[in-house]
Motif scaffolding. Structure first.
Motif, PDB file in Angstrom:
ATOM      1  N   GLU A  63       0.832  -1.203   0.000  1.00 36.93           N
ATOM      2  CA  GLU A  63       0.000   0.000   0.000  1.00 36.93           C
ATOM      3  C   GLU A  63       0.866   1.252   0.000  1.00 36.93           C
ATOM      4  OE1 GLU A  63      -2.591  -0.211   3.333  1.00 36.93           O
ATOM      5  OE2 GLU A  63      -3.813  -1.828   2.513  1.00 36.93           O
ATOM      6  N   TYR A  64       1.961   1.198   0.735  1.00 36.49           N
ATOM      7  CA  TYR A  64       2.869   2.351   0.762  1.00 36.49           C
ATOM      8  C   TYR A  64       3.492   2.568  -0.619  1.00 36.49           C
ATOM      9  CZ  TYR A  64       6.525   5.539   2.451  1.00 36.49           C
ATOM     10  OH  TYR A  64       7.337   6.627   2.660  1.00 36.49           O
ATOM     11  N   PHE A  69       4.243   5.566  -5.621  1.00 29.38           N
ATOM     12  CA  PHE A  69       4.584   5.473  -7.036  1.00 29.38           C
ATOM     13  C   PHE A  69       3.407   5.280  -7.973  1.00 29.38           C
ATOM     14  CE2 PHE A  69       8.320   3.711  -4.704  1.00 29.38           C
ATOM     15  CZ  PHE A  69       9.178   4.767  -4.945  1.00 29.38           C
ATOM     16  N   ARG A  70       2.274   4.862  -7.424  1.00 24.88           N
ATOM     17  CA  ARG A  70       1.144   4.636  -8.319  1.00 24.88           C
ATOM     18  C   ARG A  70      -0.048   5.508  -7.937  1.00 24.88           C
ATOM     19  NH1 ARG A  70       4.222   0.134  -8.005  1.00 24.88           N
ATOM     20  NH2 ARG A  70       3.546  -0.448  -5.915  1.00 24.88           N
ATOM     21  N   GLY A  71       0.158   6.353  -6.919  1.00 24.52           N
ATOM     22  CA  GLY A  71      -0.867   7.292  -6.514  1.00 24.52           C
ATOM     23  C   GLY A  71      -0.335   8.708  -6.615  1.00 24.52           C
ATOM     24  N   ASP A  72      -0.826   9.563  -5.748  1.00 23.42           N
ATOM     25  CA  ASP A  72      -0.414  10.966  -5.796  1.00 23.42           C
ATOM     26  C   ASP A  72       0.295  11.382  -4.514  1.00 23.42           C
ATOM     27  OD1 ASP A  72      -2.530  10.843  -4.084  1.00 23.42           O
ATOM     28  OD2 ASP A  72      -3.671  12.485  -4.970  1.00 23.42           O
ATOM     29  N   ARG A  76       3.842  14.793  -1.356  1.00 24.01           N
ATOM     30  CA  ARG A  76       3.598  15.020   0.070  1.00 24.01           C
ATOM     31  C   ARG A  76       4.546  14.209   0.945  1.00 24.01           C
ATOM     32  NH1 ARG A  76      -1.643  14.332  -1.915  1.00 24.01           N
ATOM     33  NH2 ARG A  76      -1.759  12.231  -1.036  1.00 24.01           N
ATOM     34  N   GLU A  77       4.978  13.062   0.461  1.00 24.90           N
ATOM     35  CA  GLU A  77       5.711  12.111   1.287  1.00 24.90           C
ATOM     36  C   GLU A  77       7.223  12.235   1.176  1.00 24.90           C
ATOM     37  OE1 GLU A  77       6.140   8.825   3.970  1.00 24.90           O
ATOM     38  OE2 GLU A  77       4.585  10.309   3.533  1.00 24.90           O
TER      39      GLU A  77
END
Length: 290
Positions: A63-64, A69-72, A76-77
């Motif tokens: 999930e991380y 890499f596959r989200g947005d 932010r991170e």
């Protein structure tokens, strides 16, 4: 089943950072901050990221990876990821020969070369971590300034990690961390809590804190927003984490911020890196801009 066997099975059943996502993180960190993360560091990175997963309410490393890499989530991170994976080993008076050299050789030479009265000497701890090096520098300079009364000083500490920069600004340290500080300096520059807790802490006195400034800086940036008349730059025990080409670029940029006759100090473990510097070596891992 024994308690030990049960624990081993439990640990083996834990979720892990897969090699694909580790390699993507390693590539990202190498590109952003120049730090090498070989495959042997995967478990270290995994251990440091577990707290981030809990903070983000994520249950698995997959999930991380999706978040990064596959989200947005990357924008932010990224700062938190850098904070998590960077190594921040530091001590007060680490490699003490350098501070003795600064006191007995570098400072007298720099002051003698300046024509103005009570010149301002600028010293930069370019990988300051939690601030132990910057405050060590400040203690040595403060003692020398009281003795000589012919110069002023300012210390800059920079690091890529926002966490350690904040620690430097707070200037609060476990009491056992300041053991290397000479007793006379401890009495002058450290404050102890009136009611020490379970883990005693000390704080740098405000008079010294005012002489030290901390900023976040990525040494991989093309330019650094600082003065170009710095007298001494400490860059110790950080280049070993960089690729050779990045090492050369970082040194070139930092030397550009030294005044003629200024000094660059590397870590003793990095002495071979210094052989490629077009500067005059005056002591082990100590180089002068000519």
């Amino acid at each position: 089943m024994s308690a030990t066997a049960s624990k081993i099975l439990s640990d083996d059943a834990e979720d892990h950072l897969n090699m694909r996502d580790f390699q993507r993180i390693a590539t990202l960190i190498g590109k952003e901050v120049g730090i090498k993360l070989p495959p042997a560091k995967r478990l270290m990175v995994e251990g440091r990221l577990r707290r981030r997963l809990r903070h983000l309410n994520l249950t698995t490393f997959a999930e991380y990876g999706d978040y990064l890499f596959r989200g947005d989530g990357l924008d932010r991170e990224l700062t938190y990821l850098i904070n998590a994976v960077t190594t921040n080993k530091t001590d007060f008076f680490r490699e003490p020969e350098h501070f003795e050299c600064m006191e007995k050789v570098l400072l007298p030479s720099l002051i003698a070369a300046r024509k103005e009265r009570a010149p301002l000497l600028k010293v930069w701890s370019a990988a300051s971590s939690t601030g132990a090096e910057a405050y060590t520098i400040a203690m040595v300079l403060a003692d020398l300034a009281m003795e000589r009364r012919d110069f002023r000083f300012a210390v800059l500490g920079t690091d890529i990690s926002t966490d350690v920069i904040e620690t430097g600004r707070r200037a609060i340290y476990p009491a056992d961390q300041v053991v290397p500080v000479p007793m006379g300096m401890q009495s002058r520059y450290l404050m102890h809590a009136r009611r020490p807790g379970a883990r005693p802490e000390v704080r740098i006195v405000p008079e010294l804190r005012r002489q030290v400034r901390f900023d976040r800086l990525n040494l991989m940036d093309d330019t650094y927003p600082y003065d170009r008349d710095v007298d001494i730059i400490f860059l110790r025990n950080v280049l070993i984490y960089f690729e050779k080409s990045d090492q050369a670029d970082v040194i070139r940029r930092l030397v550009g911020h030294l005044r003629p006759g200024g000094y660059l100090l590397l870590g003793h473990s990095e002495s071979m890196i210094g052989t490629s510097i077009t500067m005059r070596q005056i002591a082990p891992a100590v180089f002068q801009k000519v």
